[in-house]
Design a protein around this motif. Sequence first.
Motif, PDB file in Angstrom:
ATOM      1  N   HIS A  72      -8.079  -2.955  -0.239  1.00  0.00           N
ATOM      2  CA  HIS A  72      -8.403  -2.060  -1.702  1.00  0.00           C
ATOM      3  C   HIS A  72      -7.369  -1.810  -2.653  1.00  0.00           C
ATOM      4  N   HIS A  96      -6.192   5.663  -3.563  1.00  0.00           N
ATOM      5  CA  HIS A  96      -7.447   3.922  -3.018  1.00  0.00           C
ATOM      6  C   HIS A  96      -7.848   3.962  -3.996  1.00  0.00           C
ATOM      7  N   ASP A  98       0.788  -1.219  -0.485  1.00  0.00           N
ATOM      8  CA  ASP A  98      -0.242  -0.092  -0.487  1.00  0.00           C
ATOM      9  C   ASP A  98       1.222   1.306   0.280  1.00  0.00           C
ATOM     10  N   ASN A 112      -4.652   0.049  -4.970  1.00  0.00           N
ATOM     11  CA  ASN A 112      -3.749   1.186  -5.071  1.00  0.00           C
ATOM     12  C   ASN A 112      -2.782   1.623  -5.923  1.00  0.00           C
ATOM     13  N   HIS A 131       1.273   4.620  -3.079  1.00  0.00           N
ATOM     14  CA  HIS A 131       0.885   5.966  -2.102  1.00  0.00           C
ATOM     15  C   HIS A 131       2.056   6.819  -2.779  1.00  0.00           C
TER      16      HIS A 131
HETATM   17 ZN   LIG Z   1      -3.397   3.033   1.934  1.00  0.00          ZN
END
Ligand SMILES: [Zn+2]
Length: 315
Positions: free
Chosen positions: A256, A267, A214, A258, A218
């Motif tokens: 989720h 996301h 994750d 991403n 980002h």
């Molecule tokens: Zn995140």
Amino acid sequence: MTKILVLFLDGVGLAGPDPLRNPFSVAEMPALRGLLEGHSLVADAAPLDAQEATLLALDANLGVPGAPQSASGQAALLTGINVPARIGEHYGPKPNPAIQSILEQDNVFMRVLRAGRTAALLNAYPPGYFASITSGRRLYSAIPFAANAAGLPLMTAEDLQAGRALSVDFTGEGWATQKGFPPAPVYRPAQAGEILARLAAGYDMSWFDFWPSDYAGHKQNMAQACSLLERFDAVLAGLLDAWNLQQDLIAITSDHGNLEDLSRRNHTRNPVPGLLIGPRELREELARCLVDITDFTRAILDALGIEGSGEPESE
Ligand SMILES: [Zn+2]
């Protein structure tokens, strides 16, 4: 009896094979590709019923608008409850009091332990982590929160040193470069995967929480994302080599999307992978009931043969 390792990859969705956006279509991942019979982990590959693995696309939006978040998504995976619907929003990254209370009432670690079976969270956490939790500077994320609520002590530097747990990057290289972290072994990726297999063999259900995926999403850096995925694949290769595929199940999933879309910093609403690796009959049985991430807890309990796993009590 079947054992299950849940290899949780934070922030990993299934998207089209766009080489400018999706590192899964660029990174060299021979172990994963082997499981998926030549496919990459992209949207077009699912659903797939391959020789050793089944790939499903699981909904993580759960009927709630907005981008799914880690705390509510992980809590849905851990409880079988539609947590975003219940609290009225996708929420994260760390559980708020409403999500904490849902996780404290019941979660998959508690259910496995209540059935007289064994469970573990195989991540080791550094001393500073515990210090910042105690001082209130940091909140548990949902997976360690759930394990802790079930009475499973989180594993420490001592567990890492004794080979009872792995650091979040699997190999220990990240741990070794952190100032002030106690010394710990550094493994080659494949070796770390073998150790993960050995550790998971010691419990009916174990989880590993891999959140750098994750983080890399980002950061939006294709080269870094590919390097992370290639190292993960090397760990997976070692894990598969040491795994009893005829008997035990590895379940790889996420909370989720991403990382699969580096064109955006946040996301996505893409489906997440439900990748089951292990005995074919068991995979076929579980695949029939896996539609969204709230179905995950039931699938784990069914695979373990734990009764009464039909519906969450509080739903
Ligand atoms: Zn995140």
